[in-house]
Design a protein around this motif. Structure first.
Motif, PDB file in Angstrom:
ATOM      1  N   PRO A  74      21.192  -7.638 -76.429  1.00  0.00           N
ATOM      2  CA  PRO A  74      19.935  -7.200 -75.797  1.00  0.00           C
ATOM      3  C   PRO A  74      19.479  -5.875 -76.400  1.00  0.00           C
ATOM      4  O   PRO A  74      20.304  -5.022 -76.720  1.00  0.00           O
ATOM      5  N   ILE A  75      18.172  -5.700 -76.548  1.00  0.00           N
ATOM      6  CA  ILE A  75      17.700  -4.477 -77.209  1.00  0.00           C
ATOM      7  C   ILE A  75      18.024  -3.232 -76.395  1.00  0.00           C
ATOM      8  O   ILE A  75      18.056  -2.126 -76.924  1.00  0.00           O
ATOM      9  N   GLU A  76      18.304  -3.421 -75.092  1.00  0.00           N
ATOM     10  CA  GLU A  76      18.689  -2.279 -74.250  1.00  0.00           C
ATOM     11  C   GLU A  76      20.137  -1.862 -74.512  1.00  0.00           C
ATOM     12  O   GLU A  76      20.562  -0.779 -74.113  1.00  0.00           O
ATOM     13  N   HIS A  77      20.934  -2.716 -75.138  1.00  0.00           N
ATOM     14  CA  HIS A  77      22.333  -2.370 -75.408  1.00  0.00           C
ATOM     15  C   HIS A  77      22.355  -1.123 -76.300  1.00  0.00           C
ATOM     16  O   HIS A  77      21.629  -1.067 -77.302  1.00  0.00           O
ATOM     17  N   PRO A  78      23.189  -0.112 -75.974  1.00  0.00           N
ATOM     18  CA  PRO A  78      23.157   1.123 -76.764  1.00  0.00           C
ATOM     19  C   PRO A  78      23.475   0.937 -78.243  1.00  0.00           C
ATOM     20  O   PRO A  78      23.079   1.760 -79.066  1.00  0.00           O
ATOM     21  N   GLU A  79      24.184  -0.139 -78.589  1.00  0.00           N
ATOM     22  CA  GLU A  79      24.510  -0.366 -80.005  1.00  0.00           C
ATOM     23  C   GLU A  79      23.567  -1.355 -80.684  1.00  0.00           C
ATOM     24  O   GLU A  79      23.779  -1.704 -81.854  1.00  0.00           O
ATOM     25  N   SER A  80      22.547  -1.837 -79.943  1.00  0.00           N
ATOM     26  CA  SER A  80      21.537  -2.647 -80.644  1.00  0.00           C
ATOM     27  C   SER A  80      20.863  -1.719 -81.644  1.00  0.00           C
ATOM     28  O   SER A  80      20.829  -0.496 -81.447  1.00  0.00           O
ATOM     29  N   TYR A  81      20.349  -2.290 -82.728  1.00  0.00           N
ATOM     30  CA  TYR A  81      19.696  -1.419 -83.705  1.00  0.00           C
ATOM     31  C   TYR A  81      18.334  -0.949 -83.207  1.00  0.00           C
ATOM     32  O   TYR A  81      17.828   0.070 -83.676  1.00  0.00           O
ATOM     33  N   HIS A  82      17.744  -1.681 -82.246  1.00  0.00           N
ATOM     34  CA  HIS A  82      16.534  -1.161 -81.595  1.00  0.00           C
ATOM     35  C   HIS A  82      16.867   0.186 -80.946  1.00  0.00           C
ATOM     36  O   HIS A  82      16.175   1.184 -81.156  1.00  0.00           O
ATOM     37  N   ALA A  83      17.941   0.203 -80.145  1.00  0.00           N
ATOM     38  CA  ALA A  83      18.320   1.427 -79.424  1.00  0.00           C
ATOM     39  C   ALA A  83      18.790   2.503 -80.407  1.00  0.00           C
ATOM     40  O   ALA A  83      18.471   3.691 -80.246  1.00  0.00           O
ATOM     41  N   THR A  84      19.548   2.100 -81.414  1.00  0.00           N
ATOM     42  CA  THR A  84      20.095   3.072 -82.367  1.00  0.00           C
ATOM     43  C   THR A  84      18.982   3.750 -83.168  1.00  0.00           C
ATOM     44  O   THR A  84      18.994   4.980 -83.357  1.00  0.00           O
ATOM     45  N   ILE A  85      18.035   2.964 -83.639  1.00  0.00           N
ATOM     46  CA  ILE A  85      16.916   3.549 -84.415  1.00  0.00           C
ATOM     47  C   ILE A  85      16.092   4.466 -83.519  1.00  0.00           C
ATOM     48  O   ILE A  85      15.667   5.553 -83.928  1.00  0.00           O
ATOM     49  N   ASP A  86      15.902   4.053 -82.272  1.00  0.00           N
ATOM     50  CA  ASP A  86      15.136   4.901 -81.355  1.00  0.00           C
ATOM     51  C   ASP A  86      15.821   6.264 -81.187  1.00  0.00           C
ATOM     52  O   ASP A  86      15.190   7.307 -81.260  1.00  0.00           O
ATOM     53  N   ARG A  87      17.150   6.225 -81.015  1.00  0.00           N
ATOM     54  CA  ARG A  87      17.945   7.437 -80.742  1.00  0.00           C
ATOM     55  C   ARG A  87      18.084   8.333 -81.983  1.00  0.00           C
ATOM     56  O   ARG A  87      18.018   9.543 -81.876  1.00  0.00           O
ATOM     57  N   THR A  88      18.264   7.708 -83.142  1.00  0.00           N
ATOM     58  CA  THR A  88      18.598   8.512 -84.333  1.00  0.00           C
ATOM     59  C   THR A  88      17.405   8.779 -85.250  1.00  0.00           C
ATOM     60  O   THR A  88      17.474   9.671 -86.095  1.00  0.00           O
ATOM     61  N   VAL A  89      16.347   7.991 -85.095  1.00  0.00           N
ATOM     62  CA  VAL A  89      15.201   8.141 -86.005  1.00  0.00           C
ATOM     63  C   VAL A  89      13.906   8.434 -85.232  1.00  0.00           C
ATOM     64  O   VAL A  89      13.300   9.497 -85.405  1.00  0.00           O
ATOM     65  N   THR A  90      13.497   7.515 -84.387  1.00  0.00           N
ATOM     66  CA  THR A  90      12.162   7.601 -83.760  1.00  0.00           C
ATOM     67  C   THR A  90      11.987   8.895 -82.978  1.00  0.00           C
ATOM     68  O   THR A  90      11.018   9.638 -83.199  1.00  0.00           O
TER      69      THR A  90
END
Ligand code: F6R
Length: 264
Positions: A74-90
């Protein structure tokens, strides 16, 4: 292929961010970034954040395309790349989340997810600079060994070694690492106008040697970058220690003409 050998991982972060910033400055505010997850580019992002905070770089109108995503996480999972990119890039780089794209790993739409992602990249005008890490087995994105050198975004099965390597993000449980992913293809990566790969540490010695000085082969997917017109590889001393032409790469970097120098 340009190879830049840095003293340590901190300098890799500094130099790679300077390279991205130089390209972004030349393109203008609507630059399109290609972004990787994993540990390798974190120092690059951290240095880009510092440039943004110092007012030397404005990415508020930039777009970004992630390389890959796990299937079924799920994109809400902290290790999904959606979440990771949001946290580290966006968030740290001040990107507009509406313009940040990550492949759709929802099993329900997998058959069309690759084509939809390729269409989105095309609609944005293509990627200006693609930031990459490399797996110990030579993968870029999640293009595992034997991936087609002309592949486009599609589903892949993770190599057992990649699941072992990424278990550290899933409580050290290999079983918790998804088996499938959706990843930009090697042809998609080659279509970016610049490619910038960062690698540090002893674990990457063999991959760096194979991708820079080995034959172009799908057994080392990153070796496809030898076919890219503007590929830069930024490595620390340790990751570079298997290279045979290090002296030459240093000579090239030390004698760059002024217009090719980085602001570091
Ligand atoms: C992830 C990705 C991968 C990683 C590679 C290296 O988006 O594209 O190819 O870059 O697995 O990972 P690290 O940097 O964690 O060693």
């Amino acid at each position: 292929m340009e190879v830049i050998i840095c003293q340590d991982p901190a300098e890799v972060g500094l130099v790679s961010a300077a390279k991205v910033a130089k390209i972004a400055a030349a393109i203008g505010p609507s630059v399109v970034l290609g972004v990787a997850t994993g540990s390798s580019p974190l120092a690059t992002y951290e240095n880009l954040r510092a440039l943004v905070q110092a007012g030397k770089l404005d990415l508020s109108q930039a777009s970004a395309f992630a390389l890959d995503e796990y299937v079924g996480l799920p994109i809400e999972h902290p290790e999904s790349y959606h979440a990771t990119i949001d946290r580290t890039v966006t968030v740290p780089l001040g990107l507009d989340s509406q313009r940040v794209h990550v492949p759709d790993g929802d099993p329900a739409g997998l058959e069309t997810a690759g084509e939809r992602y390729e269409a989105a990249i095309k609609a944005a005008g293509g990627v200006d600079v693609q930031i990459l890490g490399v797996g110990a087995n030579g993968h870029i994105g999640f293009n595992e060994p034997t991936s087609s050198l002309s592949s486009r975004t599609r589903m892949k099965t993770l190599a057992p070694q990649t699941r072992v390597d990424n278990a550290r993000f899933f409580g050290n449980s290999i079983d918790a690492v998804p088996r499938h992913c959706i990843t930009q293809g090697l042809g998609t990566i080659l279509a970016a106008r610049h490619a910038l790969l960062v690698a540090t540490g002893a674990n990457k010695i063999a991959a760096v040697r194979a991708l820079v000085e080995g034959p172009v082969t799908s057994l080392c997917p990153a070796s496809v970058l030898q076919l890219h017109r503007r590929a830069t590889i930024v490595v620390d001393e340790e990751a570079a220690s298997g290279l045979s032409l290090s002296d030459y790469y240093r000579t090239v970097f030390d004698n760059l003409p002024d217009w090719q120098r980085l602001d570091i």
